[in-house]
Motif scaffolding. Sequence first.
Motif, short mmCIF file in Angstrom:
data_model
loop_
_atom_site.label_atom_id
_atom_site.label_comp_id
_atom_site.label_asym_id
_atom_site.label_seq_id
_atom_site.Cartn_x
_atom_site.Cartn_y
_atom_site.Cartn_z
N ALA A 285 0.82 -1.21 0.00
CA ALA A 285 0.00 0.00 0.00
C ALA A 285 0.85 1.26 0.00
CB ALA A 285 -0.93 0.00 1.21
N ARG A 286 0.33 2.29 -0.67
CA ARG A 286 0.99 3.60 -0.75
C ARG A 286 0.00 4.66 -0.28
NH1 ARG A 286 1.63 3.81 -6.82
NH2 ARG A 286 -0.46 3.12 -6.46
N PRO A 287 0.48 5.85 0.03
CA PRO A 287 -0.43 6.92 0.45
C PRO A 287 -1.53 7.20 -0.58
CG PRO A 287 1.83 7.55 0.94
CD PRO A 287 1.89 6.27 0.14
N GLU A 288 -1.22 7.10 -1.87
CA GLU A 288 -2.22 7.33 -2.91
C GLU A 288 -3.36 6.33 -2.82
OE1 GLU A 288 1.36 6.51 -4.74
OE2 GLU A 288 1.49 8.05 -3.21
N ASP A 289 -3.05 5.10 -2.36
CA ASP A 289 -4.09 4.08 -2.20
C ASP A 289 -5.09 4.50 -1.13
OD1 ASP A 289 -2.90 2.40 -4.16
OD2 ASP A 289 -1.51 1.62 -2.65
N VAL A 290 -4.60 5.12 -0.06
CA VAL A 290 -5.47 5.62 1.01
C VAL A 290 -6.38 6.71 0.43
CG1 VAL A 290 -5.55 6.84 3.22
CG2 VAL A 290 -3.82 5.06 2.83
N ASP A 291 -5.79 7.65 -0.31
CA ASP A 291 -6.57 8.74 -0.90
C ASP A 291 -7.65 8.21 -1.83
OD1 ASP A 291 -4.86 10.44 0.48
OD2 ASP A 291 -3.55 10.76 -1.26
N GLN A 292 -7.30 7.22 -2.65
CA GLN A 292 -8.28 6.62 -3.57
C GLN A 292 -9.38 5.92 -2.79
OE1 GLN A 292 -8.55 6.86 -7.06
NE2 GLN A 292 -10.55 6.03 -6.51
N LEU A 293 -9.02 5.22 -1.73
CA LEU A 293 -10.03 4.53 -0.92
C LEU A 293 -10.99 5.53 -0.28
CD1 LEU A 293 -11.25 1.99 0.26
CD2 LEU A 293 -9.49 2.05 2.04
N VAL A 294 -10.49 6.64 0.20
CA VAL A 294 -11.37 7.68 0.77
C VAL A 294 -12.38 8.13 -0.29
CG1 VAL A 294 -11.43 10.07 1.62
CG2 VAL A 294 -9.74 8.46 2.53
#
Length: 198
Positions: free
Chosen positions: A122-131
């Motif tokens: 996981a990367r920070p961008e994955d968190v943003d996309q999940l949000v």
Amino acid sequence: ERISRREIGRGAGGIQERQARDSLEEERRKTEAQFRKTQRSIDEMSRRVGELTGAWGRFSEDLLTPSVQAAVEGIGVEIQDVRQRVRSRRAGEVLKETDVVILGILRDGRPVCFVGSVKSSARPEDVDQLVRDVETFHDVYPIYRGALRAGLLAAVGIDANVRTHAARNGIYVVQTGKGVAELVTPPGFVPKIWPAAG
């Protein structure tokens, strides 16, 4: 009739020009053929990488989904339904695919839907996309409109900065750890034992 040296030179020059043009044309054909061959190799490599990436993604989903389910149960949610690779379609077209959707009931009786994203790393961008996915979940999957929503990121590997970013965004995180795999043998299984070397 005599031919002058100048005329002979012009005739030889014309032959040389024609030979040079023919040689250039042959080189161009060889270059184009080599380019087509290289392009086919690149296309085949891209196809194989895509297959490998897809297989690794499915492996990660299959590996982590039981842990995700256990984690959701661990926070007191009574699970009603677990689905992997959930697709939303309209007019036959796939609008969105979600890795894991868990529908459950909170202790106070309210329905909740966990929108899960599974990654190998996981990367920070994955968190943003999940949000963003959690925010638009009801629009994409109207069947779940009556349920609360929560985001859940599961990964084989998650760096501390990604865990922190997820926590700041209110996203649950599940990571591989002890007990991810289990031994599954049928009743009455007898193992084969090979002799020691020696």
